[in-house]
Design a protein around this motif. Sequence first.
Motif, PDB file in Angstrom:
ATOM      1  N   ASP A 122      55.740  71.186  45.561  1.00 41.11           N
ATOM      2  CA  ASP A 122      55.494  72.603  45.298  1.00 41.11           C
ATOM      3  C   ASP A 122      56.806  73.369  45.195  1.00 41.11           C
ATOM      4  O   ASP A 122      56.987  74.199  44.290  1.00 41.11           O
ATOM      5  CB  ASP A 122      54.625  73.193  46.407  1.00 41.11           C
ATOM      6  N   ALA A 123      57.735  73.094  46.116  1.00 33.72           N
ATOM      7  CA  ALA A 123      59.025  73.781  46.075  1.00 33.72           C
ATOM      8  C   ALA A 123      59.842  73.337  44.876  1.00 33.72           C
ATOM      9  O   ALA A 123      60.549  74.144  44.250  1.00 33.72           O
ATOM     10  CB  ALA A 123      59.791  73.525  47.372  1.00 33.72           C
ATOM     11  N   ALA A 124      59.754  72.056  44.523  1.00 35.25           N
ATOM     12  CA  ALA A 124      60.584  71.527  43.445  1.00 35.25           C
ATOM     13  C   ALA A 124      60.219  72.115  42.092  1.00 35.25           C
ATOM     14  O   ALA A 124      61.104  72.442  41.290  1.00 35.25           O
ATOM     15  CB  ALA A 124      60.473  70.006  43.401  1.00 35.25           C
ATOM     16  N   VAL A 125      58.913  72.269  41.795  1.00 34.10           N
ATOM     17  CA  VAL A 125      58.525  72.784  40.481  1.00 34.10           C
ATOM     18  C   VAL A 125      58.899  74.251  40.328  1.00 34.10           C
ATOM     19  O   VAL A 125      58.942  74.771  39.198  1.00 34.10           O
ATOM     20  CB  VAL A 125      57.009  72.602  40.240  1.00 34.10           C
ATOM     21  N   GLN A 126      59.198  74.940  41.443  1.00 28.54           N
ATOM     22  CA  GLN A 126      59.635  76.337  41.363  1.00 28.54           C
ATOM     23  C   GLN A 126      61.150  76.464  41.302  1.00 28.54           C
ATOM     24  O   GLN A 126      61.676  77.386  40.677  1.00 28.54           O
ATOM     25  CB  GLN A 126      59.132  77.113  42.582  1.00 28.54           C
ATOM     26  N   ALA A 127      61.867  75.546  41.967  1.00 26.16           N
ATOM     27  CA  ALA A 127      63.314  75.674  42.098  1.00 26.16           C
ATOM     28  C   ALA A 127      64.083  75.070  40.936  1.00 26.16           C
ATOM     29  O   ALA A 127      65.300  75.242  40.865  1.00 26.16           O
ATOM     30  CB  ALA A 127      63.774  75.024  43.403  1.00 26.16           C
ATOM     31  N   VAL A 128      63.412  74.359  40.028  1.00 23.68           N
ATOM     32  CA  VAL A 128      64.103  73.780  38.877  1.00 23.68           C
ATOM     33  C   VAL A 128      64.168  74.821  37.771  1.00 23.68           C
ATOM     34  O   VAL A 128      63.261  75.642  37.605  1.00 23.68           O
ATOM     35  CB  VAL A 128      63.392  72.493  38.401  1.00 23.68           C
ATOM     36  N   CYS A 165      50.318  76.463  38.819  1.00 27.21           N
ATOM     37  CA  CYS A 165      50.124  77.599  39.727  1.00 27.21           C
ATOM     38  C   CYS A 165      51.137  78.710  39.467  1.00 27.21           C
ATOM     39  O   CYS A 165      50.886  79.878  39.807  1.00 27.21           O
ATOM     40  CB  CYS A 165      50.230  77.149  41.184  1.00 27.21           C
ATOM     41  N   TYR A 166      52.265  78.361  38.883  1.00 27.03           N
ATOM     42  CA  TYR A 166      53.346  79.327  38.646  1.00 27.03           C
ATOM     43  C   TYR A 166      53.589  79.507  37.145  1.00 27.03           C
ATOM     44  O   TYR A 166      54.692  79.840  36.730  1.00 27.03           O
ATOM     45  CB  TYR A 166      54.616  78.853  39.350  1.00 27.03           C
ATOM     46  N   GLN A 167      52.518  79.288  36.357  1.00 29.28           N
ATOM     47  CA  GLN A 167      52.574  79.430  34.902  1.00 29.28           C
ATOM     48  C   GLN A 167      53.642  78.518  34.283  1.00 29.28           C
ATOM     49  O   GLN A 167      54.317  78.878  33.316  1.00 29.28           O
ATOM     50  CB  GLN A 167      52.835  80.888  34.510  1.00 29.28           C
ATOM     51  N   ALA A 224      64.613  70.421  53.083  1.00 22.42           N
ATOM     52  CA  ALA A 224      64.667  70.397  51.621  1.00 22.42           C
ATOM     53  C   ALA A 224      63.748  71.450  51.013  1.00 22.42           C
ATOM     54  O   ALA A 224      64.105  72.110  50.027  1.00 22.42           O
ATOM     55  CB  ALA A 224      64.300  69.002  51.111  1.00 22.42           C
ATOM     56  N   ARG A 225      62.573  71.645  51.590  1.00 24.70           N
ATOM     57  CA  ARG A 225      61.648  72.632  51.046  1.00 24.70           C
ATOM     58  C   ARG A 225      62.203  74.037  51.178  1.00 24.70           C
ATOM     59  O   ARG A 225      62.153  74.837  50.235  1.00 24.70           O
ATOM     60  CB  ARG A 225      60.300  72.514  51.748  1.00 24.70           C
ATOM     61  N   MET A 226      62.751  74.360  52.362  1.00 24.52           N
ATOM     62  CA  MET A 226      63.291  75.693  52.573  1.00 24.52           C
ATOM     63  C   MET A 226      64.491  75.952  51.658  1.00 24.52           C
ATOM     64  O   MET A 226      64.683  77.060  51.156  1.00 24.52           O
ATOM     65  CB  MET A 226      63.699  75.857  54.035  1.00 24.52           C
ATOM     66  N   LEU A 227      65.300  74.931  51.449  1.00 25.61           N
ATOM     67  CA  LEU A 227      66.455  75.070  50.561  1.00 25.61           C
ATOM     68  C   LEU A 227      66.006  75.397  49.145  1.00 25.61           C
ATOM     69  O   LEU A 227      66.564  76.294  48.485  1.00 25.61           O
ATOM     70  CB  LEU A 227      67.282  73.786  50.586  1.00 25.61           C
ATOM     71  N   MET A 228      64.993  74.692  48.656  1.00 26.89           N
ATOM     72  CA  MET A 228      64.524  74.944  47.296  1.00 26.89           C
ATOM     73  C   MET A 228      63.833  76.291  47.178  1.00 26.89           C
ATOM     74  O   MET A 228      64.022  77.020  46.186  1.00 26.89           O
ATOM     75  CB  MET A 228      63.591  73.803  46.861  1.00 26.89           C
ATOM     76  N   TYR A 229      63.037  76.661  48.187  1.00 26.38           N
ATOM     77  CA  TYR A 229      62.404  77.979  48.154  1.00 26.38           C
ATOM     78  C   TYR A 229      63.450  79.095  48.164  1.00 26.38           C
ATOM     79  O   TYR A 229      63.308  80.104  47.480  1.00 26.38           O
ATOM     80  CB  TYR A 229      61.465  78.144  49.348  1.00 26.38           C
ATOM     81  N   GLN A 230      64.510  78.914  48.942  1.00 20.77           N
ATOM     82  CA  GLN A 230      65.556  79.925  49.023  1.00 20.77           C
ATOM     83  C   GLN A 230      66.295  80.064  47.692  1.00 20.77           C
ATOM     84  O   GLN A 230      66.619  81.165  47.257  1.00 20.77           O
ATOM     85  CB  GLN A 230      66.551  79.575  50.133  1.00 20.77           C
ATOM     86  N   CYS A 231      66.555  78.937  47.032  1.00 22.48           N
ATOM     87  CA  CYS A 231      67.210  78.990  45.725  1.00 22.48           C
ATOM     88  C   CYS A 231      66.325  79.689  44.697  1.00 22.48           C
ATOM     89  O   CYS A 231      66.821  80.417  43.825  1.00 22.48           O
ATOM     90  CB  CYS A 231      67.551  77.587  45.251  1.00 22.48           C
ATOM     91  N   LYS A 232      65.010  79.492  44.817  1.00 18.25           N
ATOM     92  CA  LYS A 232      64.085  80.213  43.937  1.00 18.25           C
ATOM     93  C   LYS A 232      64.144  81.707  44.224  1.00 18.25           C
ATOM     94  O   LYS A 232      64.198  82.532  43.289  1.00 18.25           O
ATOM     95  CB  LYS A 232      62.660  79.683  44.163  1.00 18.25           C
ATOM     96  N   ALA A 233      64.175  82.094  45.507  1.00 21.74           N
ATOM     97  CA  ALA A 233      64.226  83.505  45.869  1.00 21.74           C
ATOM     98  C   ALA A 233      65.541  84.145  45.438  1.00 21.74           C
ATOM     99  O   ALA A 233      65.570  85.314  45.032  1.00 21.74           O
ATOM    100  CB  ALA A 233      64.024  83.666  47.375  1.00 21.74           C
TER     101      ALA A 233
END
Length: 595
Positions: free
Chosen positions: A210-216, A272-274, A180-189
Amino acid sequence: MDGGSPNGSVPPPGAGDPTGAGETLISEGRATILFPSANEVFYNPVQGFNRDLTCAVLTEFARLQLQPKGIQVILPGEEKTDMGSPQPPENDNGDGDTTPAPNGPEAPRTAKPGEVCEGGLRVLEALAASGLRSIRFAKEVPGLRAVVANDFSARAVELMNRNVAFNGVGDLVAPRMADARMLMYQCKADREPFDVIDLDPYGSPAPFLDAAVQAVSEGGLLCVTCTDMGVMAGNSAETCYSKYGAMSLKGKFCHEMALRIILHSLDSRANCYQRFIVPLLSISADFYIRVFVRVFTGQAKVKASASKQALVYHCVGCGTHHLQRLGKVTSHGTGFKYGAATGPPVGPTCEFCQQRHQLGGPMWAEPLHDPAFVERVLSALQSSPGRFQTEERMQGMLSVVTEELGDVPLYYTLDSLSSTIHCNTPSLLQFRSALLHAGYRVSLSHACKNAVKTDAPPAVLWDIMRCWAKIHPVKRERLAETSPASRILSVEPTLQASFTLRDDANPSSRKRGLKRFPENPEAFWGPKARAKAGGGISPSLQEKRKRHQNKRTERTDDGMSLKNFPCKRFKEGNCSLGTQCCYSHEAGAPATPQP
């Protein structure tokens, strides 16, 4: 709504019997899934309320997000109402002059449950297990473009594929097998964020935050469940800190503090990601907590995040608590100035009982809910009744939520205030009336049945209890001089409390007899056993309790288990019990008694 019971076994019309060996059918909401009898994939019927509430929240979030796009969200029963109807698209020139679009107003599009909505929401269920929640989204929530049901277990993904086909939602739900973490990080990328991310893990969601707050997406919805309440409610404060960056306290307010700890953790990781969070709804129910927050980006707003967090000073003697904000915001010309807060709010010992303080937090100190959004969810429940099996409980709990004091963190309980000074407990209406007579606000809390949330300072609460103790005397001679009760009652109250009942002391949800704090429907109602990779049935909760608890106190009635141990007195030659001794006398000849 074709609800059925959580353990229903009726397949959809025309489906025949699709179950294989060792499988059963489970119906919940409009979904019916195949489920293995062996505990290979996790499913918890207790979470039906959680899933019902999530479907209701997602529906109103979709209505909120799609209305500016000219998409009208329609639920069964709303076809003839104006609820959710968007205004015709117009051009806003910024000066208040709105004119029709050049090509004329477009006819509003409609979004209904079970249909693919172009321009609709993209949803991720990061830990989908059987896929029940994702299938329910597809069949019950309008305005969805796609639902990604992800799990790291190959057996779970195989089961999801079958369930998606069985329910006919393949055009909406796409099963995935990934971390799940890699999936969300990849969607962010890939710059393909999700409009909604649902995290409902077995235990703590900390590894995925951490991954969720970036991928939403910007303004997107993040739904998080925590079932590790033992950690978040004070049993393991050090573990709570390692997972969420906050120390939990075992106070009467522990369930609300758990909500505020997860909100603090989400906000600090987003910072952390503004980015920052805006809570829509935060619920403590049964053995878990559930939060729905929107995530936005903005450097200026992130600067204010420190002022939204607070430490908690909790007296170990009388239970009084005080909050210490981490930061402060002051107006500075046309802008704001941010800095560190001043404190502490307490002295070395408690001013009421002279006991020491425990320090907990940091935790979220701002409102837990968006009242306007909660009202939208309640209104939708009333306009389309019968959608959810737990509808009565949802209406009761959300009604209490709308009555809560949003600007008052944490609460006291009537029984703890009374037990501290060893007096009988005033009724809820009497205590609320006393606070209202004194000029303060008071409300209930959905997290605790006998909670008292009030903006009255602790000194006023103890004055009211002192006045109550004068009417219902406490046997002071039985109290130790250094006890919290003795020290509190030795001070004369400066406020003369009135316990005359007031009409506004009874909250609306209580007057209407709503189902606010339902009892557990069956014994051992709580979290189920974790799924096992190779299948197999996990031991029942009763078996685990018998194996792990009361090892020294639970003994056989005949005491024969102790016959395996030699009798020390028999060895010394002075055991007078003979054959009645519960220990063994077969350890050889006794030692010669000493003269």
